[in-house]
Scaffold this motif. Sequence first.
Motif, PDB file in Angstrom:
ATOM      1  N   ALA A 165      31.040  44.728  34.706  1.00  6.54           N
ATOM      2  CA  ALA A 165      32.358  45.230  35.121  1.00  6.54           C
ATOM      3  C   ALA A 165      32.760  44.645  36.476  1.00  6.54           C
ATOM      4  O   ALA A 165      33.921  44.260  36.684  1.00  6.54           O
ATOM      5  CB  ALA A 165      32.335  46.758  35.184  1.00  6.54           C
ATOM      6  N   THR A 166      31.783  44.546  37.403  1.00  2.00           N
ATOM      7  CA  THR A 166      32.079  43.954  38.711  1.00  2.00           C
ATOM      8  C   THR A 166      32.460  42.487  38.569  1.00  2.00           C
ATOM      9  O   THR A 166      33.423  42.008  39.189  1.00  2.00           O
ATOM     10  CB  THR A 166      30.859  44.088  39.630  1.00  2.00           C
ATOM     11  OG1 THR A 166      30.510  45.479  39.747  1.00  2.00           O
ATOM     12  CG2 THR A 166      31.155  43.522  41.009  1.00  2.00           C
ATOM     13  N   ALA A 167      31.670  41.756  37.736  1.00  2.00           N
ATOM     14  CA  ALA A 167      31.986  40.343  37.530  1.00  2.00           C
ATOM     15  C   ALA A 167      33.350  40.174  36.861  1.00  2.00           C
ATOM     16  O   ALA A 167      34.127  39.271  37.212  1.00  2.00           O
ATOM     17  CB  ALA A 167      30.898  39.690  36.680  1.00  2.00           C
ATOM     18  N   THR A 216      35.860  42.236  37.130  1.00  2.00           N
ATOM     19  CA  THR A 216      36.880  42.532  38.143  1.00  2.00           C
ATOM     20  C   THR A 216      37.101  41.328  39.054  1.00  2.00           C
ATOM     21  O   THR A 216      38.237  40.968  39.378  1.00  2.00           O
ATOM     22  CB  THR A 216      36.458  43.745  38.976  1.00  2.00           C
ATOM     23  OG1 THR A 216      36.251  44.871  38.105  1.00  2.00           O
ATOM     24  CG2 THR A 216      37.519  44.094  40.008  1.00  2.00           C
ATOM     25  N   GLY A 217      35.982  40.698  39.477  1.00  4.93           N
ATOM     26  CA  GLY A 217      36.110  39.498  40.303  1.00  4.93           C
ATOM     27  C   GLY A 217      36.828  38.382  39.566  1.00  4.93           C
ATOM     28  O   GLY A 217      37.684  37.682  40.135  1.00  4.93           O
ATOM     29  N   ALA A 229      27.496  47.765  34.687  1.00  2.00           N
ATOM     30  CA  ALA A 229      28.178  47.836  35.985  1.00  2.00           C
ATOM     31  C   ALA A 229      28.341  46.441  36.586  1.00  2.00           C
ATOM     32  O   ALA A 229      29.398  46.102  37.141  1.00  2.00           O
ATOM     33  CB  ALA A 229      27.392  48.740  36.938  1.00  2.00           C
ATOM     34  N   LEU A 230      27.289  45.615  36.480  1.00  2.00           N
ATOM     35  CA  LEU A 230      27.385  44.241  36.982  1.00  2.00           C
ATOM     36  C   LEU A 230      28.433  43.452  36.211  1.00  2.00           C
ATOM     37  O   LEU A 230      29.195  42.669  36.794  1.00  2.00           O
ATOM     38  CB  LEU A 230      26.017  43.561  36.894  1.00  2.00           C
ATOM     39  CG  LEU A 230      24.933  44.118  37.825  1.00  2.00           C
ATOM     40  CD1 LEU A 230      23.597  43.416  37.563  1.00  2.00           C
ATOM     41  CD2 LEU A 230      25.344  43.953  39.281  1.00  2.00           C
ATOM     42  N   LEU A 268      39.405  45.764  36.256  1.00  2.00           N
ATOM     43  CA  LEU A 268      38.457  46.846  36.528  1.00  2.00           C
ATOM     44  C   LEU A 268      38.618  47.982  35.525  1.00  2.00           C
ATOM     45  O   LEU A 268      37.621  48.503  34.998  1.00  2.00           O
ATOM     46  CB  LEU A 268      38.670  47.351  37.953  1.00  2.00           C
ATOM     47  CG  LEU A 268      37.826  48.566  38.366  1.00  2.00           C
ATOM     48  CD1 LEU A 268      36.348  48.236  38.298  1.00  2.00           C
ATOM     49  CD2 LEU A 268      38.205  49.043  39.763  1.00  2.00           C
ATOM     50  N   SER A 293      37.405  46.701  32.009  1.00  2.00           N
ATOM     51  CA  SER A 293      35.948  46.531  31.969  1.00  2.00           C
ATOM     52  C   SER A 293      35.234  47.868  32.103  1.00  2.00           C
ATOM     53  O   SER A 293      34.203  48.092  31.462  1.00  2.00           O
ATOM     54  CB  SER A 293      35.502  45.575  33.082  1.00  2.00           C
ATOM     55  OG  SER A 293      35.874  46.069  34.356  1.00  2.00           O
ATOM     56  N   ALA A 294      35.783  48.778  32.943  1.00  2.00           N
ATOM     57  CA  ALA A 294      35.158  50.091  33.076  1.00  2.00           C
ATOM     58  C   ALA A 294      35.257  50.878  31.771  1.00  2.00           C
ATOM     59  O   ALA A 294      34.291  51.542  31.358  1.00  2.00           O
ATOM     60  CB  ALA A 294      35.820  50.864  34.213  1.00  2.00           C
TER      61      ALA A 294
END
Length: 451
Positions: free
Chosen positions: A165-167, A169-170, A162-163, A19, A22-23
Motif C-alpha cells: 500500500a505504501t509503495a 501510494t508512492g 502495508a508495504l 492510498l 490500495s488500503a
Amino acid sequence: MRRPGLRAKVTGGFAVGALLVSAAIAVGSYQLTQRFLLAEREDAAVRTAMVDVGIVQAAVDGDDPGVLQVLRSLDTGGNRRVLIRRDGHFYSRTVDAGLTTSIPASLVALAEHGRGGVQRTRISGRTALVVGVPAGATITLYEIDFMQELDRSLKILALILALLATATTGAGALLGWYAARRVLRPLATVADAAREIAAGDFSARLDPDTEPELARLTASFNQMVEQLARRVERDRRFAADVSHELRSPLQTIAAAASVLHNRRTSLDERTATAVGLLTDEVGRFQALVTDLLELARGDQPPEVAPVDVAALARQVCRARGLAADLVTVEAGADPQWRVDRRRFTQVLANLLDNAHAHGGGAVALRIGHQRGTRVLEVDDAGPGVCPADRDVIFGRFVRGASAGARGGSDGTGLGLALVAQHVTAHGGRVSVGERPGGGARFRIELPQERR
C-alpha cells in the motif's frame, strides 16, 4: 500560510486516491485471506478431533485402559493439547498449566448437552482453537490447537500488504506528479509567453500545434497579444508624435525665454520675476517632453552589452558634481554587467537626481551581489519614503504624500517611472526601503546572467 499550488494538489490527489484504493484492497485481501486460513485451520482441527474421538471411543468400548493411557495414545504434536472430561473432571497427559480454566464455559455447556462445537479463544496470550466433541455419555474430548504460526503468517501478510500500500501510494504520487507536469506544461508555456510580453517582447506567441486540446486558449491568447501589441504601439506612437510635435514650438519658446532671461537686468522687477518663472517652466516642460519621448521608446527591447557599471556610475556622479568615491563595489562583486548603456545611464542619473531633489543628496552608491542577483543601491540623506508610497512611487506622474516632505515638486513625475521601466526591461526589479540611520534606499536587482 502559503496555499499549495495546482501541481501539489494534483500530486496529492493522486497519492490520496492511490492510498485509499490500495488500503481498501489490502484490507479486503487481508480479511479474505484470514477467513480462508481460519476456516481451513478449523476444518483441519475438527477432522483431527473426530479421529481422536474415534480412538477414545474405541478405547472406552474395549477394556478400560484408563484415561491417562488413552491420552498418551493420541498424537498431539507440538501445537495441540488434548483434554478429556469424564464425570465432571478434566484429565490431561501433562501437568495442567491452566488449560482447563481456559476452555470457554459456553463450549463446555454445549458439549454437556451432547453437541460438539468450535470456539477461538486466547490462552496465556496465544490464540487457540478449542474443539469440543462428545465421546460418550460421560466423556467429552477437548482439543486445543494453538495457532501461533498462523498468527505469525497473518502478521507477515499484513506487513507485506502495508508495504505494498505504501509503495502504491508512492507510485500514485509519482504518477500524479508526472500527470500534473504534463497537464501544466501548456500553462507553463503560457506563463513564459506572458512573462516575455510583460518584459516588452510583444512578438511572443503560442504554437497552436503544440497542444491541440488547448487550441481555443492558444488562439484567444495570441489574439489578445496582437490586440495588446497594436494598442501599445498606437499609444507609443501617439506619445512619441505628440512629444515630437511639441519639441519644435517648445524650442522656439525656450529660445525666446532665454533671450528674455539674458536681458532681465534691464527689465523692471515684476517683469524680471515673470521671465524667471517662464524660463523655469519652459525648462521643466522640456524635461517633461524628453521623458515622454523616452517612455515612448521604453517598450523596445534593450540593447545589452558588457558595461562597467562602477565606471559608468562614477562618470554620472562627476557629471553632477558629486565625488567619484561615492561609488563603492563590494568585495567579490563583478562590476561588469550586461545592460543597455544608454538606459542604465538614465537609471543612474534619475536616481541621483531624485536623491538630490527629494532626499538631501545621495550619500552612497553601492554595487554588489546577493544569491545570484546583481544589486545596485542608492542611499540618500532625506526623510525617507513612507510605507504607503513605496508601492506607487514608481508610477507615472505619481507624487506620494512624502514628496513634499522630501523636497520640492519641480520634477516631471516620470523619473522613477523611467527607472522602473528600464529595470523591468532588463528583467529586474526596483524597490525602495529605509536606510539604516535614516533616509531612503533605492535598490535595483538584476539577474546575474542575462542571455
